[in-house]
Design a protein around this motif. Structure first.
Motif, PDB file in Angstrom:
ATOM      1  N   TYR A   1     -10.112  -7.837 -18.903  1.00  0.00           N
ATOM      2  CA  TYR A   1      -9.981  -6.557 -18.347  1.00  0.00           C
ATOM      3  C   TYR A   1      -9.631  -6.363 -16.918  1.00  0.00           C
ATOM      4  CZ  TYR A   1     -10.737  -1.611 -17.685  1.00  0.00           C
ATOM      5  OH  TYR A   1     -10.557  -0.357 -17.201  1.00  0.00           O
ATOM      6  N   PHE A   2     -10.073  -7.176 -16.333  1.00  0.00           N
ATOM      7  CA  PHE A   2      -9.894  -7.455 -14.720  1.00  0.00           C
ATOM      8  C   PHE A   2      -8.735  -8.395 -14.239  1.00  0.00           C
ATOM      9  CE2 PHE A   2     -14.163  -6.025 -15.571  1.00  0.00           C
ATOM     10  CZ  PHE A   2     -14.247  -4.824 -15.112  1.00  0.00           C
ATOM     11  N   GLU A   3      -8.120  -8.683 -15.147  1.00  0.00           N
ATOM     12  CA  GLU A   3      -6.993  -9.973 -14.798  1.00  0.00           C
ATOM     13  C   GLU A   3      -5.823  -9.379 -14.084  1.00  0.00           C
ATOM     14  OE1 GLU A   3      -5.726 -11.954 -18.112  1.00  0.00           O
ATOM     15  OE2 GLU A   3      -7.560 -13.329 -18.485  1.00  0.00           O
ATOM     16  N   ASP A   4      -5.447  -8.078 -14.089  1.00  0.00           N
ATOM     17  CA  ASP A   4      -4.217  -7.644 -13.290  1.00  0.00           C
ATOM     18  C   ASP A   4      -4.866  -6.910 -12.266  1.00  0.00           C
ATOM     19  OD1 ASP A   4      -2.749  -8.617 -15.331  1.00  0.00           O
ATOM     20  OD2 ASP A   4      -2.652  -7.054 -16.651  1.00  0.00           O
ATOM     21  N   ILE A   5      -5.764  -6.810 -11.664  1.00  0.00           N
ATOM     22  CA  ILE A   5      -6.165  -5.896 -10.434  1.00  0.00           C
ATOM     23  C   ILE A   5      -7.089  -6.817  -9.519  1.00  0.00           C
ATOM     24  CG2 ILE A   5      -6.082  -3.648 -11.590  1.00  0.00           C
ATOM     25  CD1 ILE A   5      -9.315  -3.861 -11.805  1.00  0.00           C
ATOM     26  N   VAL A   6      -7.117  -6.350  -8.378  1.00  0.00           N
ATOM     27  CA  VAL A   6      -8.063  -6.848  -7.210  1.00  0.00           C
ATOM     28  C   VAL A   6      -9.026  -5.755  -7.221  1.00  0.00           C
ATOM     29  CG1 VAL A   6      -8.564  -7.327  -4.756  1.00  0.00           C
ATOM     30  CG2 VAL A   6      -6.466  -8.007  -5.847  1.00  0.00           C
ATOM     31  N   GLY A   7     -10.423  -6.054  -7.469  1.00  0.00           N
ATOM     32  CA  GLY A   7     -11.377  -5.144  -7.521  1.00  0.00           C
ATOM     33  C   GLY A   7     -12.088  -4.655  -8.803  1.00  0.00           C
ATOM     34  N   VAL A   8     -12.242  -3.233  -9.037  1.00  0.00           N
ATOM     35  CA  VAL A   8     -12.581  -2.589 -10.120  1.00  0.00           C
ATOM     36  C   VAL A   8     -11.842  -1.212 -10.595  1.00  0.00           C
ATOM     37  CG1 VAL A   8     -15.185  -3.326  -9.875  1.00  0.00           C
ATOM     38  CG2 VAL A   8     -14.389  -1.412  -8.921  1.00  0.00           C
ATOM     39  N   SER A   9     -10.847  -0.716  -9.914  1.00  0.00           N
ATOM     40  CA  SER A   9     -10.161   0.419 -10.201  1.00  0.00           C
ATOM     41  C   SER A   9      -8.693   0.385 -10.670  1.00  0.00           C
ATOM     42  CB  SER A   9     -10.339   1.344  -8.951  1.00  0.00           C
ATOM     43  OG  SER A   9      -9.388   0.851  -7.790  1.00  0.00           O
ATOM     44  N   PHE A  10      -8.290   0.932 -11.500  1.00  0.00           N
ATOM     45  CA  PHE A  10      -6.935   1.169 -12.133  1.00  0.00           C
ATOM     46  C   PHE A  10      -6.355   2.287 -11.643  1.00  0.00           C
ATOM     47  CE2 PHE A  10      -8.743  -2.051 -14.611  1.00  0.00           C
ATOM     48  CZ  PHE A  10      -7.747  -2.790 -15.047  1.00  0.00           C
ATOM     49  N   GLU A  11      -5.055   2.243 -10.977  1.00  0.00           N
ATOM     50  CA  GLU A  11      -4.488   3.690 -10.323  1.00  0.00           C
ATOM     51  C   GLU A  11      -3.203   3.769 -11.437  1.00  0.00           C
ATOM     52  OE1 GLU A  11      -3.795   3.314  -6.000  1.00  0.00           O
ATOM     53  OE2 GLU A  11      -6.108   3.234  -5.910  1.00  0.00           O
ATOM     54  N   SER A  12      -2.860   2.779 -11.939  1.00  0.00           N
ATOM     55  CA  SER A  12      -1.837   2.933 -13.124  1.00  0.00           C
ATOM     56  C   SER A  12      -2.049   1.744 -13.995  1.00  0.00           C
ATOM     57  CB  SER A  12      -0.418   2.868 -12.267  1.00  0.00           C
ATOM     58  OG  SER A  12      -0.283   1.459 -11.898  1.00  0.00           O
ATOM     59  N   ASP A  13      -0.904   1.292 -15.028  1.00  0.00           N
ATOM     60  CA  ASP A  13      -1.101   0.483 -15.912  1.00  0.00           C
ATOM     61  C   ASP A  13       0.197  -0.397 -15.700  1.00  0.00           C
ATOM     62  OD1 ASP A  13       0.854   1.907 -16.738  1.00  0.00           O
ATOM     63  OD2 ASP A  13       0.145   2.290 -18.920  1.00  0.00           O
ATOM     64  N   LYS A  14       0.862  -0.186 -14.436  1.00  0.00           N
ATOM     65  CA  LYS A  14       2.039  -0.944 -14.259  1.00  0.00           C
ATOM     66  C   LYS A  14       1.709  -2.377 -13.348  1.00  0.00           C
ATOM     67  CE  LYS A  14       6.854  -0.689 -12.420  1.00  0.00           C
ATOM     68  NZ  LYS A  14       7.727   0.256 -11.466  1.00  0.00           N
ATOM     69  N   VAL A  15       2.049  -3.452 -13.813  1.00  0.00           N
ATOM     70  CA  VAL A  15       1.993  -4.577 -13.012  1.00  0.00           C
ATOM     71  C   VAL A  15       3.245  -5.038 -12.272  1.00  0.00           C
ATOM     72  CG1 VAL A  15       1.487  -6.978 -12.795  1.00  0.00           C
ATOM     73  CG2 VAL A  15       0.542  -5.635 -14.818  1.00  0.00           C
ATOM     74  N   GLU A  16       2.913  -5.289 -10.888  1.00  0.00           N
ATOM     75  CA  GLU A  16       4.156  -5.223 -10.135  1.00  0.00           C
ATOM     76  C   GLU A  16       4.046  -6.451  -9.425  1.00  0.00           C
ATOM     77  OE1 GLU A  16       5.190  -1.874  -7.440  1.00  0.00           O
ATOM     78  OE2 GLU A  16       3.885  -0.605  -8.577  1.00  0.00           O
TER      79      GLU A  16
END
Length: 339
Positions: A240-255
């Motif tokens: 679940y957390f592989e595409d972010i740093v930390g714990v929050s999602f502000e979108s679902d778009k990986v850049e």
């Protein structure tokens, strides 16, 4: 006749050897195993004598020692020892001496990490192991963990752990930083995660289909809920957390975020990557350039800003401008006159 702690340890080692049908043990093999295991457990180079081992075998055969069916048999002209009953086990804990030592080390590690909230079952398990396996206790602090011991909400960690384990629905009173009034969450708890010395609860709120993220330091109270528990059939927290740093999602778009670091910051970035997707673009006299594939969020911004003047965002332009605006706001704070 009372026997001492070292004798009990030897008896358990002998029991583990003689109940192992996959290996043959001669008298010399038993002596070697006991001395090796005792050295691992006690940390000393002392060894027992052949007389001591003969006494142990005699004792284990006796009524007082458990009437172990120890027999001697020959194979290829050599004598070996085993239990005549292959199903016999004098100490039925299912662990050999080496496994006991490994388990002891694991429990000691849990109990000696200062700063990680301790749950009662850890200490209880450690005490039970010490009593069952005659383990030596140590008061030395071996490891420590950076933590804010005054952080609010940490007292909820044990209750939430057991609620997730037992699939217990919860009634949570929550005070967000963004709202003046508290919010009630009827939540099915799924996962606990620590980031930057703060703990977060992830679960399914009864009234919403999306995953809910609650910071423990904003929780006012927790009670068992009356609503049915909603099983987690959607989120895999291993990924679940592989595409972010930390714990929050502000979108679902990986850049693709491209960053430049000074020469002085480069070793720290490569030894502690900001994200697992790090790719090194270049590393020369002008500095280090990397690229990471992430969903931009507040935690990523904070991490980048923590490097101060030793980094800058190269692309994408939208994220670069966002960091630039925050840097300009910081500069304004320093240039404004304080009355």
């Amino acid at each position: 006749m009372a026997i001492n702690k070292q004798a009990l340890i030897r008896h358990r080692i002998i029991d583990n050897c003689l109940s192992n049908p996959q290996k043959r043990y001669s008298f010399e093999d038993l002596l070697y195993c006991i001395n090796r295991e005792l050295q691992e457990i006690n940390g000393t180079n002392g060894s027992i004598s052949t007389r001591t081992l003969r006494g142990d075998l005699k004792y284990l055969r006796s009524r007082e020692g458990g009437e172990a069916p120890i027999e001697s048999y020959k194979k290829d002209g050599k004598s070996y020892y085993r239990y005549s009953d292959p199903n016999f086990k004098l100490y039925n804990q299912g662990l050999n001496a080496a496994e006991v030592q490994q388990l002891k080390t694991a429990i000691e590690t849990l109990s000696k990490i200062d700063g990680i909230p301790q749950m009662g079952w850890v200490q209880e398990l450690g005490t039970k192991l010490e009593e069952t396996f005659f383990l030596e206790k140590s008061d030395r602090l071996i490891m420590s963990h950076d933590s804010n011991r005054y952080l609010r909400g940490i007292e909820h960690l044990g209750q939430l752990f057991h609620a997730i384990l037992n699939k217990t629905p919860l009634h949570v009173r929550y005070q967000s930083y963004k709202r003046a009034k508290e919010t009630i969450f009827e939540i099915s708890p799924y996962h606990l995660r620590e980031y930057n010395n703060r703990w977060f609860l992830f679960g399914r709120n009864r009234d919403y289909a999306n995953l809910t993220n609650l910071a423990l330091d904003r929780i006012l109270s927790i009670e068992d809920g009356n609503h049915p528990y909603i099983e987690n059939e959607e989120w895999d927290f291993n990924a679940y957390f592989e595409d972010i740093v930390g714990v929050s999602f502000e979108s679902d778009k990986v850049e693709k975020i491209r960053l430049w670091f000074t020469l002085s910051a480069a070793p720290y970035v490569t030894s502690k990557p900001p994200h697992g997707s790090l790719r090194k673009i270049s590393n020369d006299d002008t500095g280090l350039i990397i690229e990471i594939d992430v969903i931009p969020n507040f935690e990523l911004e904070t991490l980048i800003l923590s490097y101060g003047e030793r980094t800058k965002v190269l692309s994408p332009e939208s994220f670069r401008n966002k960091i630039k605006r925050r840097v300009e706001a910081m500069m304004k704070n320093y240039f404004d006159t304080v009355s």
